[in-house]
Enzyme design. Structure first.
Site, PDB file in Angstrom:
ATOM      1  CE1 TYR A   1     -19.076 -17.218  -9.845  1.00  0.00           C
ATOM      2  CE2 TYR A   1     -17.911 -15.428 -10.955  1.00  0.00           C
ATOM      3  CZ  TYR A   1     -18.507 -16.681 -10.990  1.00  0.00           C
ATOM      4  OH  TYR A   1     -18.524 -17.396 -12.156  1.00  0.00           O
TER       5      TYR A   1
ATOM      6  NE  ARG B   1     -16.368 -23.261 -10.750  1.00  0.00           N
ATOM      7  CZ  ARG B   1     -17.387 -22.552 -11.227  1.00  0.00           C
ATOM      8  NH1 ARG B   1     -18.597 -23.091 -11.273  1.00  0.00           N
ATOM      9  NH2 ARG B   1     -17.218 -21.328 -11.683  1.00  0.00           N
TER      10      ARG B   1
ATOM     11  CE1 TYR C   1     -17.666 -14.929 -20.097  1.00  0.00           C
ATOM     12  CE2 TYR C   1     -17.723 -15.177 -17.722  1.00  0.00           C
ATOM     13  CZ  TYR C   1     -18.383 -15.065 -18.921  1.00  0.00           C
ATOM     14  OH  TYR C   1     -19.752 -15.079 -18.933  1.00  0.00           O
TER      15      TYR C   1
ATOM     16  NE  ARG D   1     -21.691 -18.597 -21.826  1.00  0.00           N
ATOM     17  CZ  ARG D   1     -21.479 -17.699 -20.875  1.00  0.00           C
ATOM     18  NH1 ARG D   1     -22.260 -17.639 -19.813  1.00  0.00           N
ATOM     19  NH2 ARG D   1     -20.471 -16.866 -20.973  1.00  0.00           N
TER      20      ARG D   1
ATOM     21  CD  GLU E   1     -27.055 -16.347 -13.321  1.00  0.00           C
ATOM     22  OE1 GLU E   1     -26.142 -15.500 -13.167  1.00  0.00           O
ATOM     23  OE2 GLU E   1     -26.990 -17.503 -12.881  1.00  0.00           O
TER      24      GLU E   1
END
Ligand code: 3EB
Length: 333
Positions: free
Chosen positions: A140, A147, A199, A212, A321
């Site tokens: 991940y 990305r 983060y 979000r 999730e």
């Protein structure tokens, strides 16, 4: 009065009519392995088994006949307002998932700019073994790095990062699909959660590039696209090992996000039950009955359409999730 598009979940038995339907932007099935129909149109399967007894197809309908195009392997369909794209890369053709992810995002940014829908509103990312370490780095985190490398070399997402999902599958390549528009959406963050792009470094070499939620005002309606949401408060995972508690925290996060949207934007909804659908990702099959019972106990008959998929959440300590959207099917009279 027309809508740019709508989303409906229909029984999988009805799929044969979809390919010839000119108003279908995209049709998504849920299966044990990812695959794409050999057409320009985004007709594809995501590599996530549907845990419910009866499977559904997720159909994205345009209000008018769509145009289609295949650019660098990306299946694209579009009307005047919205572009839907799907890309499935064979990971074995790349050195690692960093390279695959960097390449996928480069192809996508090129395609949306070529067709002039530069604003990605919502994007989904699926690939296998998301929590496995390769060369000492969790896949991940490698995906996030690839990305970000493309975003750094291309000047970032235009306007703001899209709402997103990143979930681990049981196999079948790097699969990315998205909707993009000619005009930007409005970025919505959650007061209960640290913005993902802020983060701290323990969660990766780079912070994950997503919002979000995105709010998008169309001519006749306002949509809300909510990212994959988990039991994270601030930036920390809560309730490690406890499915029910993680679910409750996740629902609280979604409720807080919707509330925040209602307070700060002219969103016409203010609770979770106003949403059009929930998509629940569960790490293990045994969590299904617990999840269904909790949702029914809390929301009863007010519950929106829910689909349950088996997938791995991108932090190993997260069990569940949930993503959601508010997309009206019909314009109010
Ligand atoms: C989280 O809140 C859970 O990397 O695109 C959710 C949605 C998550 C999208 C992404 C990651 C992504 O941090 C993980």
């Amino acid at each position: 009065m027309s809508l740019p598009f709508s989303v409906q979940f229909i029984p999988v038995e009805n799929i044969s009519a979809l390919e010839a339907d000119e108003n279908v932007l995209a049709a998504i099935r849920y299966a044990s392995i990812a695959s794409a129909e050999n057409t320009e149109k985004p007709l594809f399967s995501v590599g996530l088994p549907n845990l419910a007894l009866s499977n559904v197809v997720e159909v994205w309908y345009s209000d008018v006949a769509v145009k289609t195009s295949l650019i660098d392997g990306i299946q694209l369909s579009y009307n005047d307002d919205i572009l839907f794209g799907h890309l499935l890369l064979d990971e074995s053709e790349y050195e690692d998932i960093v390279a695959a992810s960097e390449h996928a995002y480069r192809l996508i940014l090129d395609a949306i700019n070529a067709l002039d829908y530069p604003y990605i509103l919502r994007i989904w990312n699926y690939f296998s073994s998301i929590n496995d370490d390769q060369q000492g780095l969790e896949r991940y985190k490698q995906f996030c790095l690839g990305r970000q490398q493309t975003l750094d070399s291309r000047g970032g997402f235009v306007y703001s990062p899209p709402a997103a999902t990143a979930i681990g599958t049981s196999g079948g390549g790097l699969q990315v699909y998205f909707i993009a528009a000619r005009e930007p959406g409005i970025q919505l963050e959650n007061p209960r959660q640290t913005s993902a792009f802020l983060y701290p470094p323990q969660y990766g070499v780079v912070s994950p590039a997503f919002s979000r939620a995105t709010i998008k005002k169309w001519q006749n309606t306002t949509h809300l696209y909510i990212s994959g949401t988990a039991s994270i408060v601030g930036h920390e995972t809560r309730h490690i090992g406890q499915v029910e508690k993680q679910l409750e925290e996740t629902l609280k996060n979604i409720e807080a996000l919707v509330q925040h949207g209602a307070e700060t934007q002219d969103l016409s909804i203010n609770t979770l039950t106003d949403l059009s659908y929930l998509k629940v990702y569960l790490r293990d099959l045994f969590m299904l009955s617990i999840t269904e019972e909790l949702l029914i106990r809390r929301y009863g008959r007010n519950l929106p359409e829910v689909i349950f998929l088996q997938g791995d959440v991108c932090r190993e300590d997260l069990l569940v999730e949930i993503e959601a959207a508010y997309i009206l099917n019909e314009v109010d009279a």
